[in-house]
Design an enzyme around this catalytic site. Structure first.
Site, short mmCIF file in Angstrom:
data_model
loop_
_atom_site.label_atom_id
_atom_site.label_comp_id
_atom_site.label_asym_id
_atom_site.label_seq_id
_atom_site.Cartn_x
_atom_site.Cartn_y
_atom_site.Cartn_z
N SER A 53 0.80 -1.22 0.00
CA SER A 53 0.00 0.00 0.00
C SER A 53 0.83 1.27 0.00
O SER A 53 0.32 2.34 -0.36
CB SER A 53 -0.95 0.01 1.20
OG SER A 53 -0.23 -0.14 2.42
N ASP A 68 -4.28 8.00 7.33
CA ASP A 68 -5.15 7.07 8.04
C ASP A 68 -4.29 6.31 9.05
O ASP A 68 -3.09 6.62 9.19
CB ASP A 68 -5.95 6.18 7.08
CG ASP A 68 -5.13 5.07 6.42
OD1 ASP A 68 -3.97 4.84 6.80
OD2 ASP A 68 -5.66 4.42 5.50
N HIS A 93 -1.14 4.75 7.01
CA HIS A 93 -0.61 5.25 5.75
C HIS A 93 -0.34 6.76 5.81
O HIS A 93 -1.04 7.49 6.50
CB HIS A 93 -1.57 4.93 4.61
CG HIS A 93 -1.85 3.46 4.49
ND1 HIS A 93 -2.99 2.88 5.02
CD2 HIS A 93 -1.13 2.46 3.93
CE1 HIS A 93 -2.96 1.58 4.79
NE2 HIS A 93 -1.85 1.30 4.13
#
Length: 373
Positions: free
Chosen positions: A44, A338, A341
């Protein structure tokens, strides 16, 4: 700062037209004929939207607001409020945005400036967050399909030139170490920390060597970040809210000790193998622990989420409308967008160090030097 070139790059090189959604990228065929391509593998941290295009678990996608709100003004699949470090690295290399390889509609000519194979939750093991991602082996297989297409289109000689000149950028392994704790599974319960790290690095090395056999010569790597200290990890032990989660920290520390040794062995073993390794662990730790020094107000709390430190990932009603979330006013004040991340601002700062950082943070080459070789 290098990022100040963004507006000029938009006018000169970002010929890709992004209209309404990131799906509608089109580029001139001759855009980067003589540029070194950028092929991206990982999780990610580098996700540019691949999870939008296969049957992944919906809670691992980021194709909803407020993701993408800062720069794109709509969600692209990037797990951030805006651009990610891969986007900045492409900018610094005078490349257009590198599209996710599963995105439909890109032309074969676009392959010559690279593709992004990374997916959220990916690891080196197929059993890491199963159903949510494409593991590193699958990403390699997807690259092989591209390699076959380019050889057919360009011929062997020109394809070899493209692959040997390209840079192959990796960030992988963190999810393999985190999965047993976040998924509350007994996976690897009978495996020592040292053995698990050997497995992760061994699988990564196999992919590197296979890419080398296909003509790859220039590789970029990041050490694993302090993922035991993210807002999400810092609330696992509810008796120590705000403290790093030691089981994950120990695995990542061991990984970061051993992986550079493997890269040095590969450099001795493989003729023409050159690499860049950025100390992402240190770079991110500095921003978590001393946010004000780097222009942030919050290093340990997320901009978007719920619960302590906004460490529960309900950002954008990720787990359904019954689970609300809080959203900060200005993402630039935060290191984390978040619970796991980074914000665009943090991505940009790290990208600058990967691209042109000194040898104490990025070595033996930085990416600027590696692209020029």
């Amino acid at each position: 700062m290098v990022s100040s070139r963004f507006s000029s790059v938009i006018n000169i090189l970002f010929i890709c037209i992004i209209s309404l959604s990131i799906d509608s990228i089109s580029c001139k065929d001759d855009l980067v004929t003589n540029k070194a391509a950028l092929f991206v593998f990982g999780d990610s941290l580098f996700e540019a939207g691949n999870n939008n295009y296969f049957d992944s678990v919906s809670s691992f996608r980021s194709n909803f607001w407020p993701y993408g709100k800062t720069t794109f003004k709509f969600p692209t699949g990037r797990v951030s409020d805006g651009r990610i470090m891969v986007d900045f690295i492409a900018e610094y290399a005078w490349l257009p945005l590198i599209p996710p390889n599963l995105q439909p509609g890109y032309s074969n000519s676009q392959l010559t400036y690279g593709l992004n194979f990374a997916t959220t939750a990916a690891g080196v093991f197929a059993g890491t967050f199963p159903g949510a991602s494409l593991d590193l082996g699958t990403q390699l297989n997807n690259f092989k399909k591209v390699e076959k297409t380019l050889r057919s289109k360009l011929g062997d000689a020109e394809a070899r030139r493209v692959f040997s000149k390209a840079v192959y950028l990796f960030h992988i392994g963190a999810n393999d170490y985190q999965y047993p704790f976040f998924a509350n599974t007994s996976t690897f319960s009978n495996t020592t920390k040292e053995r698990l790290v050997d497995f992760v690095i061994g699988n990564t090395t196999t992919v590197i060597e296979e890419l080398y056999s296909l003509g790859a010569r220039k590789f970029g790597f990041l050490s694993l970040g302090p993922y035991g200290c993210t807002p999400s990890a810092s609330i696992i032990d509810r008796t120590k809210i705000g403290s790093c989660f030691q089981p994950v920290t120990e695995l990542i520390t061991l990984h970061n000790q051993e992986f550079p040794k493997v890269l040095r062995r590969l450099a001795r073993k493989l003729s023409g193998f050159k690499y860049s390794l950025h100390d992402f662990h240190t770079s991110l730790s500095q921003r978590i622990n001393n946010p004000s020094r780097y222009g942030f107000k919050q290093g340990k709390m997320a901009c978007c989420g719920s619960g302590p430190l906004r460490g529960i990932n309900t950002c954008g009603f990720r787990n359904g409308p019954s689970q609300g979330y809080e959203l900060c006013e200005n993402a630039d004040d935060y290191v984390f967008f978040d619970p796991s991340h980074l914000t665009e601002k943090a991505h940009r700062q790290i990208a600058e160090l990967i691209w042109n950082g000194p040898s104490n943070v990025t070595s033996p080459y930085n990416l600027k030097t590696l692209f020029a070789l």
